[in-house]
Design an enzyme around this catalytic site. Structure first.
Site, PDB file in Angstrom:
ATOM      1  N   ASP A 100      83.705  61.846  22.080  1.00  8.62           N
ATOM      2  CA  ASP A 100      84.487  60.860  22.842  1.00  8.62           C
ATOM      3  C   ASP A 100      85.896  61.411  23.052  1.00  8.62           C
ATOM      4  OD1 ASP A 100      85.350  58.529  24.066  1.00  8.62           O
ATOM      5  OD2 ASP A 100      85.705  57.470  22.181  1.00  8.62           O
ATOM      6  N   CYS A 118      86.341  59.491  29.825  1.00 10.47           N
ATOM      7  CA  CYS A 118      87.186  58.442  30.393  1.00 10.47           C
ATOM      8  C   CYS A 118      88.032  59.007  31.532  1.00 10.47           C
ATOM      9  CB  CYS A 118      88.049  57.804  29.301  1.00 10.47           C
ATOM     10  SG  CYS A 118      89.043  58.986  28.382  1.00 10.47           S
TER      11      CYS A 118
END
Ligand code: SAH
Length: 342
Positions: free
Chosen positions: A298, A338
């Site tokens: 992540d 993201c």
């Protein structure tokens, strides 16, 4: 009289499909003398009313829609109604009432407004000139609607630069928030620092993913890279992972992770903490012949804008490829991005 923003012919189409942004390239002319953050009426080239929008001459996005209804007045009562509706939308069995994102920008009809709830502390992030102009009314509405004890502002996101706004951080309503706020996410205890934590203190938008990933690794070896304060790691430990290795370049983030692991009473022998650059650490682990059953990736945003997409894509390829090489047969990779720029 209200200022007007008049579009070029054909540029009303996206608005009619309810896309709430007006790009500067679509604007034919302006009537009146609005300043950044002022409310303007948006009209098609044919003179048809389309929406009320917040104006910003300094941004590529000249207008952000507050309302599609001509008879709606943009003011304190409007923000109360929208925030009340946002709150009502979060009353759901899968959403913890005391810890959640209460207001999510455009999705709640409030462009540039993010409000997260951590118990009786609300953290507000304003990212556009329009939201900035209504700061006080938004803060009042939040307090009124939620009866929280305080509103703390974390308007320090980089995107404010693009709107010509300086960073702003501090107490907006009520008293200073505590140093750390304890929250529970699917039964796991976490400590949130609303002043220094990333974004508003916690990546609340990853709640469901952390839960899903936590459920995967029973009795398995897990590697969590870009672990930050080890939220994926703690969910995995809570669900019975045999061993979890967390890698991050920030020693502070890892310390925070350890503190939370202790708070949850997890056995230290099940967790390893590596302060390292992920790109290098993956090669080291590979050279040592290490392998894992579950790997979580992540990373931070590699591409803040589309201009960075090419270089960022190489970075994503690199870390994902190395992750595959560290996976045991039948292993799982949970990978996230993201980067809006991609
Ligand atoms: N997965 C986390 C959020 C990750 S934020 C969560 O669910 O909360 C991204 C993290 O990557 C930050 O903690 C930052 O310190 C770390 N980071 C950024 N670049 C890195 C690198 N090259 N190597 C290791 N960690 C890095």
């Amino acid at each position: 009289m209200n200022s007007k923003l008049i579009l070029k012919p054909g540029r009303e189409k996206s608005l009619k499909r309810r896309h709430p942004w007006i790009f500067s390239s679509g604007v034919a002319r302006l009537e009146g003398d609005p300043r950044a953050g002022d409310t303007v009426a948006v009209q098609s080239a044919q003179g048809e009313f389309l929406a009320w929008a917040a104006y910003n001459p300094g941004s590529q996005i000249s207008g952000r829609v507050w309302s599609w209804r001509q008879n709606e007045k943009i003011g304190a009562a409007f923000f109360q109604r929208r925030i009340r509706a946002a709150l009502a939308a979060r009353v759901h069995p899968t959403i913890p009432a005391d810890t959640c994102r209460l207001v999510h920008g455009e999705a709640d009809g409030l462009p540039g407004v993010i409000a997260d709830r951590y118990g009786d502390t609300l953290v507000l992030q304003l990212t556009t000139a329009g939201a900035e102009a209504w700061r006080e009314d938004i803060a009042d509405a939040l307090l009124q609607v939620t009866a929280a004890a305080r509103v703390y502002e974390r308007s320090d996101a980089d995107v404010r630069d693009l709107e010509g706004l300086p960073p702003r951080v501090g107490v907006l309503r009520g008293d200073e928030p505590p140093e750390t706020i304890e929250i529970r996410e699917h039964g796991v205890r976490f400590l949130v620092d609303v002043r220094r934590g990333h974004k508003t203190g916690f990546y609340l938008d990853q709640r469901t993913n952390r839960h899903i990933v936590g459920k995967l690794p029973r009795d398995k070896d897990t590697l969590n890279r870009f672990s930050y304060t080890a939220r994926f790691s703690l969910h995995a430990l809570a669900e019975g992972a045999k061993h979890v290795t967390s890698i991050d370049s920030s020693a502070d983030a890892l310390e925070w992770g350890k503190r939370q692991a202790a708070l949850n009473g997890f056995d230290e022998s099940r967790a390893a903490w590596m302060e390292a650059d992920v790109f290098k650490a993956l090669r080291t682990l590979r050279d040592q012949g290490k392998s894992f059953d579950l790997i979580v990736l992540d990373p931070p945003k590699f591409a803040p804008t589309a201009a960075h997409a090419e270089k960022a894509a190489r970075g994503y390829k690199d870390i994902n490829l190395l992750a595959f090489k560290l996976l045991r047969p039948g292993g799982l990779l949970a990978t996230f991005s993201c980067s809006g720029g991609i």
